[in-house]
Design an enzyme around this catalytic site. Structure first.
Site, PDB file in Angstrom:
ATOM      1  N   ARG A 194      58.172   5.523  41.073  1.00 31.35           N
ATOM      2  CA  ARG A 194      59.080   6.083  42.308  1.00 31.35           C
ATOM      3  C   ARG A 194      58.514   6.299  43.486  1.00 31.35           C
ATOM      4  O   ARG A 194      59.230   6.322  44.576  1.00 31.35           O
ATOM      5  CB  ARG A 194      59.524   7.474  41.744  1.00 31.35           C
ATOM      6  CG  ARG A 194      60.851   7.585  40.606  1.00 31.35           C
ATOM      7  CD  ARG A 194      61.058   8.844  40.306  1.00 31.35           C
ATOM      8  NE  ARG A 194      60.194   9.600  39.476  1.00 31.35           N
ATOM      9  CZ  ARG A 194      60.090   9.818  38.140  1.00 31.35           C
ATOM     10  NH1 ARG A 194      60.845   9.097  37.410  1.00 31.35           N
ATOM     11  NH2 ARG A 194      58.997  10.490  37.671  1.00 31.35           N
ATOM     12  N   GLU A 241      49.040  16.306  30.000  1.00 35.58           N
ATOM     13  CA  GLU A 241      49.173  17.328  29.497  1.00 35.58           C
ATOM     14  C   GLU A 241      48.515  17.325  27.980  1.00 35.58           C
ATOM     15  O   GLU A 241      47.862  18.050  27.359  1.00 35.58           O
ATOM     16  CB  GLU A 241      50.462  17.935  29.578  1.00 35.58           C
ATOM     17  CG  GLU A 241      50.616  19.458  28.671  1.00 35.58           C
ATOM     18  CD  GLU A 241      52.264  19.886  28.729  1.00 35.58           C
ATOM     19  OE1 GLU A 241      53.073  18.989  29.237  1.00 35.58           O
ATOM     20  OE2 GLU A 241      52.456  20.913  28.150  1.00 35.58           O
TER      21      GLU A 241
END
Lengths: 182, 258
Positions: free
Chosen positions: A69, A106
């Site tokens: 993006r 994560e």
């Protein structure tokens, strides 16, 4: 710093065009979707204009955009300010010689790559992505640029998730965002 | 490391592009950041790499085959000869041999992006072609179509719609499967991004076999859009991707026979 606070009249249009998709990519995540912003030509143009106005007189020679993006917002900014555009990509995508930077997710880790020779020492660089969450990706991007001797002037994102404190992970480098989402 | 960086930073002067009489700019012999030894190897392997790539079996489209005449019309041409900006654009594309696998000559547009003037000229050439054509949607194919599509969309006042690999777009999507050399892949588009009657342009950096562009066209047509044209920087004409687009026109800036 956030342009949100400056109350530029264009901000309302931009903020209202970002849609939140719950439970994507996994349950509990409220995904900030910028594709709806891209469907509004005026709001998309305003977004780019806000960044261009900030950077056009700052002698930025490199805009580095993070896959994928960051590829949407980075090139229009680069074109408008006369800088080169350098894509920072996932492993195995850039042909030829690259340098790599691992970073922590994560769960597990990922890797960002940049072409050798794309950025020269002393260049003034802007790093662009659609959103900053934990700051891991932006930090990896900054490391790649600094590794080849460039100066990262600022990181620029459309959206910040301030509760995730990504701003603190940028090694003291400034961060500029248009919209904060709590 | 520093030595390597300096060596790579000093590029040898590129050979001039080959401008054909009918105005289509053909890419010059490839220019790499690599050594002379690499270039010798590349030329030696050129025929082999093309034939191995073309060994892929794929169905020809059922649409009208593009004749040479129509094909020439789809390239940059004017009565005055080739656009002067094309030479610089063509020469700033680098070819990387054996990427992503042995035998493939990869057309790398990242070196064009490092030249702000060439990048701007690239966008300008597309914008000049499309700004009076009432295009309401520019669809860019992930990921390199995301680099060229948005600047075009912004300049012509169209919306930009990303066409993505599976599971990247949040929310409701429609999917289209397409063939690869081995196996298949899937392309997705957001439901509601494109409306019936929208006039669409599909943008990617390169057309090879045409499978990806074909999938993009199908997604847009499934929601009732009218695909006006496909636009790419580079075409590999020997792979006949143009034929696979059926009756959809293709516009490219540069053709590469390697």
């Amino acid at each position: 710093m956030s342009a949100d606070k400056d109350e530029d009249p264009r901000m309302y249009g931009i903020k209202s065009k970002i849609r939140v998709v719950p439970d994507f990519p996994k349950p509990g995540i409220m995904f900030q979707d910028i594709t709806t912003l891209l469907l509004d030509p005026k709001a998309f143009k305003d977004t780019v204009d806000l960044f261009v106005e900030r950077y056009k007189d700052r002698n930025i020679s490199v805009v580095a955009g993070i896959e994928a993006r960051g590829f949407i917002f980075g090139p229009p900014i680069a074109l408008a300010i006369g800088a080169k555009f350098v894509p920072l990509r996932k492993p195995g995508k850039l042909p030829g010689e690259v340098i790599s930077e691992d970073y922590v997710l994560e769960y597990g880790k990922d890797c960002l790559q940049m072409h050798v020779g794309a950025v020269q020492p002393q260049e003034r660089a802007l790093v662009v992505d659609d959103l900053i969450a934990t700051g891991g990706t932006l930090c990896a991007a900054m490391n790649l640029l600094e590794c080849v001797g460039a100066e990262v002037v600022e990181c620029a994102c459309v959206i910040e998730l301030p509760d995730l404190k990504g701003r603190e992970r940028l090694k003291g480098k400034p961060l500029y965002v248009l919209v904060e989402s709590h | 490391m520093q030595q390597a960086l300096q060596k790579l930073a000093s590029l040898s002067a590129p050979p001039p592009p080959i401008i054909e009489a009918r105005g289509r700019t053909r890419l010059p012999p490839p220019r790499c950041f690599s050594t002379a030894a690499d270039r010798r190897r590349r030329f030696a392997n050129r025929e082999l790499s093309l034939s191995s790539w073309m060994a892929t079996s794929f169905e020809r489209s059922n649409g009208a085959k593009k004749g040479a005449e129509a094909a020439r019309d789809q390239h940059m041409e004017s009565d005055g000869g080739p656009d002067p900006r094309l030479a610089k654009i063509a020469s700033s594309i680098r070819v990387i041999p054996d990427f992503p696998k042995p035998g493939i000559m990869f057309q790398d547009i990242t070196t064009l992006l490092l030249d702000p003037e060439a990048f701007k000229d690239t966008i300008d050439l597309f914008v000049e072609r499309y700004r009076e054509k009432n295009i309401s949607v520019v669809a860019g194919v992930e990921a390199r179509g995301f680099i060229f599509g948005p600047p075009i969309a912004l300049a012509i006042g169209a919306k930009f719609v990303p066409m993505r690999k599976p599971n990247k777009l949040p929310g409701e999507v429609i999917s289209e499967e397409y063939s690869l050399e081995y196996g298949t892949d899937t392309m997705e588009m957001h439901v509601g991004a494109v409306q019936p009657g929208d006039r669409a342009l599909v943008v990617d950096d390169l057309i090879a076999t045409g499978g990806t562009l074909c999938a993009a066209i199908k997604l847009l047509e499934r929601v009732g859009a009218n695909v006006v044209e496909c636009a790419c920087m580079i075409e590999l004409p020997e792979l006949k991707g143009r034929d696979r687009l059926g009756n959809k026109p293709l516009f490219v800036l540069v053709s590469s026979d390697i």
